[in-house]
Design a protein around this motif. Sequence first.
Motif, PDB file in Angstrom:
ATOM      1  N   GLN A 181       0.832  -1.203   0.000  1.00 31.80           N
ATOM      2  CA  GLN A 181       0.000   0.000   0.000  1.00 31.80           C
ATOM      3  C   GLN A 181       0.865   1.252   0.000  1.00 31.80           C
ATOM      4  O   GLN A 181       0.573   2.231  -0.695  1.00 31.80           O
ATOM      5  N   PHE A 182       1.938   1.203   0.792  1.00 29.86           N
ATOM      6  CA  PHE A 182       2.831   2.361   0.878  1.00 29.86           C
ATOM      7  C   PHE A 182       3.525   2.626  -0.445  1.00 29.86           C
ATOM      8  O   PHE A 182       3.600   3.773  -0.904  1.00 29.86           O
ATOM      9  N   ILE A 183       4.048   1.595  -1.093  1.00 28.46           N
ATOM     10  CA  ILE A 183       4.713   1.780  -2.388  1.00 28.46           C
ATOM     11  C   ILE A 183       3.753   2.382  -3.398  1.00 28.46           C
ATOM     12  O   ILE A 183       4.088   3.336  -4.114  1.00 28.46           O
ATOM     13  N   ARG A 184       2.536   1.844  -3.455  1.00 24.60           N
ATOM     14  CA  ARG A 184       1.540   2.336  -4.401  1.00 24.60           C
ATOM     15  C   ARG A 184       1.161   3.797  -4.089  1.00 24.60           C
ATOM     16  O   ARG A 184       1.103   4.638  -4.979  1.00 24.60           O
ATOM     17  N   PHE A 185       0.918   4.090  -2.808  1.00 22.34           N
ATOM     18  CA  PHE A 185       0.555   5.445  -2.385  1.00 22.34           C
ATOM     19  C   PHE A 185       1.653   6.439  -2.737  1.00 22.34           C
ATOM     20  O   PHE A 185       1.400   7.505  -3.314  1.00 22.34           O
ATOM     21  N   PHE A 186       2.891   6.108  -2.401  1.00 25.66           N
ATOM     22  CA  PHE A 186       4.005   7.033  -2.616  1.00 25.66           C
ATOM     23  C   PHE A 186       4.232   7.288  -4.103  1.00 25.66           C
ATOM     24  O   PHE A 186       4.426   8.439  -4.524  1.00 25.66           O
ATOM     25  N   LYS A 187       4.186   6.234  -4.901  1.00 26.75           N
ATOM     26  CA  LYS A 187       4.422   6.393  -6.334  1.00 26.75           C
ATOM     27  C   LYS A 187       3.319   7.214  -6.985  1.00 26.75           C
ATOM     28  O   LYS A 187       3.582   8.025  -7.885  1.00 26.75           O
ATOM     29  N   GLN A 188       2.073   7.042  -6.526  1.00 27.19           N
ATOM     30  CA  GLN A 188       0.979   7.848  -7.066  1.00 27.19           C
ATOM     31  C   GLN A 188       1.173   9.326  -6.747  1.00 27.19           C
ATOM     32  O   GLN A 188       0.843  10.199  -7.549  1.00 27.19           O
ATOM     33  N   GLN A 189       1.711   9.627  -5.582  1.00 26.91           N
ATOM     34  CA  GLN A 189       1.898  11.010  -5.150  1.00 26.91           C
ATOM     35  C   GLN A 189       3.144  11.646  -5.742  1.00 26.91           C
ATOM     36  O   GLN A 189       3.134  12.824  -6.106  1.00 26.91           O
ATOM     37  N   MET A 190       4.236  10.883  -5.852  1.00 29.04           N
ATOM     38  CA  MET A 190       5.542  11.456  -6.196  1.00 29.04           C
ATOM     39  C   MET A 190       6.053  11.069  -7.582  1.00 29.04           C
ATOM     40  O   MET A 190       6.993  11.677  -8.082  1.00 29.04           O
ATOM     41  N   GLY A 191       5.470  10.035  -8.186  1.00 24.86           N
ATOM     42  CA  GLY A 191       5.922   9.627  -9.511  1.00 24.86           C
ATOM     43  C   GLY A 191       7.103   8.676  -9.493  1.00 24.86           C
ATOM     44  O   GLY A 191       7.533   8.198 -10.552  1.00 24.86           O
TER      45      GLY A 191
END
Length: 258
Positions: free
Chosen positions: A188-198
Amino acid sequence: MNEFMFKNAINITALYAKMDDFIYKKHSHQDYAIGVTLKGMQYYHLHGTTQLSHPNGVMFFNPEDSHDGMAYNNQQLEYIMLYISPELLMEVSTLKQLIQFQNPIVYNKVIEQNVLCLATAIFKEQSDAICYEHLQALTDSLNTGTTFEHVAKDNSKLKLAKELIKNEHMEKFKLEKISDTLNMSKFQFIRFFKQQMGITPYQYYINYKVEWAKRILVTYKDVYWAVSECGFVDLAHLNKCFKYRYGVTAYQFMSKLK
């Protein structure tokens, strides 16, 4: 043929690059990056879109803008880039909070000339007073020749995630420790961070380590301290990560600053 030249003055790093087959991997900087395409075309991906900077194009990268970069169709590309810290840009512009440039590329002769004048002053090692005057002129032209908005505050979870990653820059990356602190699974964290930061959390972690190492190299000219202070395995590890983002190894970057 690929050629990269660096010089630092008044806490600004100037880069001159000539390249055809070199490709920057996806990365980001903690600084603003403002540059001018001199010859050829700069091809890169930013904010999920493809960008193409033609000669005389002025390019803007906000802090933490994730992007790659290459010469279009392997044609020879030449460009100038200035790396300016957010703190310095705020001081010169008298702004009270950070801004984000809205247009990644503009064609504005005044801004173009001001970028080139500042870069030339830095490369020719002109006095700090002259460099500051050129920086002031560049900043004033940005106020009238670009569109920008004030940076919205990070949502609390993203802000905490970035702080946790930065605090770990001297240590081995601990994905599960950070995700547990955020009450998220690691996926969840990897997906969340990548969605926010690219970029992924690990890419952000490496980027921050490289940017921190760059500041040590600029300030102290000590590549082995950069290895130790930023938690790289050895000089080869730092050199490899550095070259993906700046086109030269950390040692070559330090040598070119002299």
